[in-house]
Design a protein around this motif. Sequence first.
Motif, mmCIF file in Angstrom:
data_model
loop_
_atom_site.group_PDB
_atom_site.id
_atom_site.type_symbol
_atom_site.label_atom_id
_atom_site.label_comp_id
_atom_site.label_asym_id
_atom_site.label_seq_id
_atom_site.Cartn_x
_atom_site.Cartn_y
_atom_site.Cartn_z
ATOM 1 N N ASP A 176 -3.072 10.759 3.182
ATOM 2 C CA ASP A 176 -2.762 9.498 3.861
ATOM 3 C C ASP A 176 -3.373 9.553 5.266
ATOM 4 O O ASP A 176 -2.950 10.358 6.098
ATOM 5 C CB ASP A 176 -1.247 9.299 3.942
ATOM 6 N N TYR A 233 -3.036 7.474 7.605
ATOM 7 C CA TYR A 233 -2.124 6.860 8.577
ATOM 8 C C TYR A 233 -0.683 7.162 8.164
ATOM 9 O O TYR A 233 0.074 6.269 7.784
ATOM 10 C CB TYR A 233 -2.349 5.343 8.661
ATOM 11 N N ASP A 280 -10.659 10.659 16.021
ATOM 12 C CA ASP A 280 -9.492 10.742 15.158
ATOM 13 C C ASP A 280 -8.326 11.374 15.915
ATOM 14 O O ASP A 280 -8.512 12.211 16.804
ATOM 15 C CB ASP A 280 -9.789 11.590 13.916
ATOM 16 N N SER A 329 -4.197 9.748 12.380
ATOM 17 C CA SER A 329 -4.763 8.397 12.427
ATOM 18 C C SER A 329 -6.281 8.487 12.394
ATOM 19 O O SER A 329 -6.895 9.089 13.285
ATOM 20 C CB SER A 329 -4.314 7.657 13.687
ATOM 21 N N LYS A 330 -6.881 7.879 11.373
ATOM 22 C CA LYS A 330 -8.332 7.875 11.239
ATOM 23 C C LYS A 330 -8.933 6.796 12.142
ATOM 24 O O LYS A 330 -8.532 5.630 12.101
ATOM 25 C CB LYS A 330 -8.711 7.616 9.781
ATOM 26 N N SER A 331 -9.906 7.173 12.953
ATOM 27 C CA SER A 331 -10.602 6.232 13.831
ATOM 28 C C SER A 331 -11.788 5.634 13.092
ATOM 29 O O SER A 331 -12.679 6.361 12.649
ATOM 30 C CB SER A 331 -11.077 6.953 15.098
#
Length: 504
Positions: A23, A25, A112, A139-141
């Motif tokens: 996941d 996020y 990230d 959290s993926k940027s």
Amino acid sequence: MHLSDQEIIRRDKLKQLQEMGIDPYPAPLFPVNTTAAFIRENYKGENNAADFKDVCIAGRIMGVRDMGKASFAVLQDATGKIQLYIKRDDIAAGEDKSLYDKVWKHLVDIGDIIGVKGYAFTTRTGELSIHVTELKLLSKSLKPLPIVKEKEGETFDAVTDPEFKYRQRYADLIINPDVKETFIKRSKMINAMRDFLNSRGALEVDTPVLQNIPGGAIARPFKTHHNALDIPLYLRIANELFLKRLIVGGFDWVYEFSRNFRNEGMDRTHNPEFTVLEFYVAYKDYEWMMQTTEQMLEATAIATNGTTKVTVDGKEIDFKAPYPRVTMHDAIKEYTGYDITGMNEDALRKVCRELKIPVEDSMGAGKLIDEIFSEKCEKNFVQPTFIMDYPVEMSPLTKKHRSKQGLVERFELMINGKEMANAYTELNDPIDQRERFAQQVQLMERGDEEAMYIDYDFLRALEYGMPPTAGIGFGIDRLCMLMTGQSSIQDVLLFPQMRTEEIN
């Protein structure tokens, strides 16, 4: 939606992570127990290494150096940066090496946000680091950060494009550490002023932003409409008249940090939305207010910067009290050679023409005097200086001077060639106040869009009796510019006003 090549690549990585069951996020809870700044300040090597054997920290990846089976990365949290040492064998999930090979090396990017667990240590080159034993993507940027170059821990190629900085302040704060420091100082400055007032018994209050009458200042308002009541309303240009109503009501000292709005021009010292501190004190006058102002600003400078001195535009400004006091007439006479004492509107227009100051037909005597002072005098007052005893035409809410005919008991604090504060011995005569408002209506009828409206409820309040009162308003944004050494108001506003941008 148009995507750059980098954004397309990052979205593909996002998809791969999801297909792996990761996941990108996850739920927000992550057991952070320290910060980069705390580790830097308190880690003493072997002497207290045991205190840092279970470090848990989270932040944004700001740089990566791939060393094969190991990598170094720079993690930035809210307090600063710290190096990570990430070894393949240490963060593997059991015997599966894919967490390192597939995720860390190929699917995690600069920008990230990750959480890591591990222990603090010092590398052979002397760099304080965290040896990572667990790593989690938080959290993926999807948008790459602008490239900022660093050398030996110092930024030497920060992004300075104003269009980027002010529109994307969130990204500006990530990549330009000095920007965050400016806003930390702003908070310190405001808190110091609040502490000064609270310690002397002042009461902080809130007054309306939506007003039936845009009173308390000479300015052009923003107008809106309330649907349920079907009435026009205005965003406040000042909170003065409401605060003085509270003095009528029996409070002796009230203050408010208010957000004000004026539908006027924009430049490096003006924004249509701005912050003001106003306070009003019963049984005091403008002489007392000058002493209180210089005491508060000296204390605020020390609380913000540790010294009374700041450097702005290459000039050293000292907030140490006391500050010089100069009358407006003396200032105009010194810097223009004209003595405007007793001059009527026609004579003042002639002075403006001779000084080559452009004026409009709608301007009355007060506006003409203000133009002369603004154009020819303001810039000369670099160190904090009180300009006092203004002509009555300039000050419709100010008490007439007790000994000087045609003047009022008012001062403005000038610093670095700009007004920082405006203060009066307040007009508390309801008959005189009604006449002053009527004069403003005449100016409005001549086309002056900044003339003051009549506030009949405020007049009613004065008729109940307002004690002798001193009041002041500080331009917080301009003061912050001085305290932080900034030359543009946009640099002390987190989100300054800009033209609408088309984003798809």
